[in-house]
Design an enzyme around this catalytic site. Structure first.
Site, PDB file in Angstrom:
ATOM      1  N   ARG B  58      80.412  71.315  12.439  1.00  0.00           N
ATOM      2  CA  ARG B  58      79.398  70.595  11.669  1.00  0.00           C
ATOM      3  C   ARG B  58      78.988  70.756  10.447  1.00  0.00           C
ATOM      4  O   ARG B  58      79.110  70.033   9.348  1.00  0.00           O
ATOM      5  CB  ARG B  58      78.284  70.257  12.614  1.00  0.00           C
ATOM      6  CG  ARG B  58      77.999  68.942  13.077  1.00  0.00           C
ATOM      7  CD  ARG B  58      77.032  68.826  14.481  1.00  0.00           C
ATOM      8  NE  ARG B  58      77.298  69.931  15.352  1.00  0.00           N
ATOM      9  CZ  ARG B  58      78.158  69.788  16.061  1.00  0.00           C
ATOM     10  NH1 ARG B  58      78.744  68.818  16.284  1.00  0.00           N
ATOM     11  NH2 ARG B  58      78.583  70.876  16.793  1.00  0.00           N
ATOM     12  N   THR B  59      78.333  72.123  10.493  1.00  0.00           N
ATOM     13  CA  THR B  59      77.408  72.520   9.164  1.00  0.00           C
ATOM     14  C   THR B  59      78.615  72.637   7.975  1.00  0.00           C
ATOM     15  O   THR B  59      78.311  72.309   6.776  1.00  0.00           O
ATOM     16  CB  THR B  59      76.930  73.752   9.491  1.00  0.00           C
ATOM     17  OG1 THR B  59      76.045  73.350  10.919  1.00  0.00           O
ATOM     18  CG2 THR B  59      75.901  74.128   8.423  1.00  0.00           C
ATOM     19  N   LYS B  86      89.235  92.334   6.674  1.00  0.00           N
ATOM     20  CA  LYS B  86      89.985  93.710   6.529  1.00  0.00           C
ATOM     21  C   LYS B  86      89.010  94.674   6.171  1.00  0.00           C
ATOM     22  O   LYS B  86      89.090  95.826   5.709  1.00  0.00           O
ATOM     23  CB  LYS B  86      90.996  93.581   5.077  1.00  0.00           C
ATOM     24  CG  LYS B  86      91.944  92.720   5.069  1.00  0.00           C
ATOM     25  CD  LYS B  86      92.703  92.677   3.822  1.00  0.00           C
ATOM     26  CE  LYS B  86      93.903  91.439   3.667  1.00  0.00           C
ATOM     27  NZ  LYS B  86      94.554  91.359   2.494  1.00  0.00           N
ATOM     28  N   ARG B 108      76.685  81.514   6.332  1.00  0.00           N
ATOM     29  CA  ARG B 108      76.371  81.381   7.582  1.00  0.00           C
ATOM     30  C   ARG B 108      76.748  82.764   7.924  1.00  0.00           C
ATOM     31  O   ARG B 108      77.767  83.457   7.860  1.00  0.00           O
ATOM     32  CB  ARG B 108      76.937  80.241   8.503  1.00  0.00           C
ATOM     33  CG  ARG B 108      76.855  80.922   9.784  1.00  0.00           C
ATOM     34  CD  ARG B 108      77.346  79.751  10.863  1.00  0.00           C
ATOM     35  NE  ARG B 108      76.406  78.651  10.794  1.00  0.00           N
ATOM     36  CZ  ARG B 108      76.311  77.765  11.639  1.00  0.00           C
ATOM     37  NH1 ARG B 108      77.305  77.420  12.528  1.00  0.00           N
ATOM     38  NH2 ARG B 108      75.447  76.407  11.428  1.00  0.00           N
ATOM     39  N   HIS B 136      67.680  78.012   9.994  1.00  0.00           N
ATOM     40  CA  HIS B 136      68.811  77.190   9.613  1.00  0.00           C
ATOM     41  C   HIS B 136      68.002  75.948   9.004  1.00  0.00           C
ATOM     42  O   HIS B 136      68.052  75.101   9.367  1.00  0.00           O
ATOM     43  CB  HIS B 136      69.349  76.765  11.007  1.00  0.00           C
ATOM     44  CG  HIS B 136      70.816  75.983  10.782  1.00  0.00           C
ATOM     45  ND1 HIS B 136      71.177  75.419   9.561  1.00  0.00           N
ATOM     46  CD2 HIS B 136      71.601  75.386  11.552  1.00  0.00           C
ATOM     47  CE1 HIS B 136      72.496  75.046   9.562  1.00  0.00           C
ATOM     48  NE2 HIS B 136      72.800  74.912  10.855  1.00  0.00           N
TER      49      HIS B 136
END
Lengths: 190, 310
Positions: B58-59, B86, B108, B136
């Protein structure tokens, strides 16, 4: 800091009213009536002028012309250069622009950049048959190849002068003024 | 008025006026989604990097759509398939992105404070898309937008937030935002999921769903993070669902016109029953729609800053 050097009234209530009456008649004449005609005012003053033109056209032809509102903020070419983005208002085009003759309405025609942005915005809504431009004041100094179809008053101005249209709908007495002012930080007019 | 900041890291540091400006601006952007051409040229030439260290549908999609509808170039980087796997550090990744002249970085990350850390070290605007259990902010803003759109106001209403408050960045952002705009907030959950001292944030605590949602205007259900099961927060999912899951019968305890919200992803049958999630009170999909408009507003308002290149 803005220092106003002088302020001159160019046009009063009656003058504005006469100009709009003539423009309304010219719009009807040029388009041979009101068939497929629509008005779109550019925020903020153009919106009020579009409403006034709508009323005048109704008085003559007894037809309600569909009328919309355009906020051109998102289409401006000088967003990045401004310190703060201008406040965004809504665009409301409550009719299908396809195959309409759309008359854009604004208060002052200056560099032509606002109209360029308005055309970009309007054409994203569809494909009008034609777009015409009505302005209360044409003050010259175009920076783009744009001209108005209907002009209330041609006003020769200096580039560092400012022309302001003040309207009742914004809580002012109807008038057009020309200002000569100097800003300390010399910002370019929009 | 404008948003005079480089980054959006949380709702804690935003003023009531700044939140109001973002919500008002989002109204205009919502209209764009109803047009045939859902795109305006505003951020043409700007580059936005979505840097996602945690899974998200969604975000990430919402930010990507928001950027693209403003004509920005949007690049997505996720943990798998990038040099993050890596062993490159967050700061090195960010500096490399900055070296490619990105204007904005949407991040995020599983660690609280990751967005702020990034914002301190890069010149690009940083937007927090969720950092650990911290904040958020864009989810909080889209929740505020949805409540204001549906109820007409936020001041004076009562909102119940139910679930795992302790681990929820959505709850924290909403608590900051809602209290600033004058709403009353109740948090509901078993004692293991309510952090000690949360009353200091201006909320009241309830351990009983019935008592908690009585007469509220909005019920915000949080996702039970199934991956936390077995860590002693609740005995079984079925027991949690029996006591705290929102069913049609339990919904009757709230006001008859109460809104039911959920930030997603929904665990149907756990914290919320399907007939409630899909019911008339549910505004869960409105939240998703509004998310794009709110994120467009945030990108637009933050882009008023001079670009890092200039």
């Amino acid at each position: 800091m803005t220092i106003t050097l002088y302020e001159k009234v160019i046009c009063d209530r009656a003058g504005i009213n006469r100009s709009l009456s003539r423009i309304a008649h010219e719009i009807i004449e040029k388009n041979k009536g009101t068939q497929n005609l629509a008005l779109v005012g550019i925020r903020t003053c153009g919106v009020h002028l579009a409403q006034r033109l709508k009323k005048k056209i109704f008085e003559v032809e007894k037809v309600e012309i569909p009328t919309g509102t355009l906020d051109i903020t998102l289409y401006r070419d000088d967003l990045g250069s401004k310190k703060a983005p201008p406040v965004l208002k809504t665009t409301e085009i409550p009719f299908d622009v396809n195959d309409k003759v759309v008359v854009l309405v604004d208060d002052v025609l200056f560099t032509g950049r606002t109209i360029r942005a308005a055309l970009g915005s309007l054409l994203d809504y569809g494909r009008p048959r034609a777009v015409q431009l009505a302005v209360l004041i044409d003050r010259g100094h175009r920076e783009l190849p744009i001209r108005a179809d209907f002009v209330g008053k041609n006003l020769p101005t200096g580039k560092d002068e400012k022309v302001k249209v003040l309207l009742e709908e914004e809580g002012e007495d109807d008038r057009v003024v020309i200002l000569h002012s100097r800003r300390e930080d010399r910002e370019k007019p929009a | 008025m404008s948003l005079k900041r480089k980054d959006l890291l949380g709702l804690k540091e935003l003023s009531k006026e700044e939140i109001g400006l973002i919500l008002d601006t989002a109204i205009s952007f919502k209209e764009i989604a109803s047009r045939e051409i859902k795109k305006v040229p505003t951020l043409r030439g700007k580059t936005i990097i979505n840097l996602f260290y945690e899974a998200s549908t969604r975000t990430r999609t919402s930010f990507e759509l928001a950027g693209k509808r403003l004509s920005a170039d949007v690049i997505n980087i996720s943990q798998a398939g990038s040099s993050v796997s890596k062993g490159e550090t967050l700061l090195d990744t960010a500096r490399n992105i900055e070296a490619m002249n990105a204007d904005m970085i949407v991040i995020r990350h599983a660690s609280s404070g990751a967005a702020e850390f990034l914002a301190r070290h890069v010149k690009s605007s940083v937007i927090n898309a969720g950092d650990g259990a911290h904040e958020h902010p864009t989810q909080g803003l889209l929740d505020l937008f949805t409540i204001r759109e549906k109820l007409g106001r936020i001041e004076g209403i009562t909102v119940a937030i139910a679930g795992d408050i302790a681990h929820s960045r959505v709850a924290r952002s909403n608590i900051y935002g809602l209290t600033k705009l004058g709403a009353n907030i109740r948090v509901i959950g078993p004692p293991t999921m309510i952090p000690k001292g949360i009353e200091a944030m201006g909320v009241s605590v309830h351990h009983d769903l019935k008592e908690g949602i009585r007469d509220v205007d909005v019920i915000m259900m949080l996702r039970i993070q199934l991956e936390r099961q077995g860590k002693g927060l609740f005995p079984t999912i079925r027991e949690y669902s029996e006591i705290f899951g929102l069913s049609k019968e339990k919904l009757k305890w709230a006001k008859s016109n109460a809104l039911v919200m959920h930030p997603g992803p929904v665990n149907r049958g756990v914290e919320i029953m399907p007939d409630v999630a899909d019911g008339l009170s549910s505004v869960i999909l409105d939240q998703v729609t509004n998310g794009v408009a709110v994120r467009m507003a945030v990108l637009f308002l933050l882009s008023g800053q001079p670009s890092p290149a200039g």
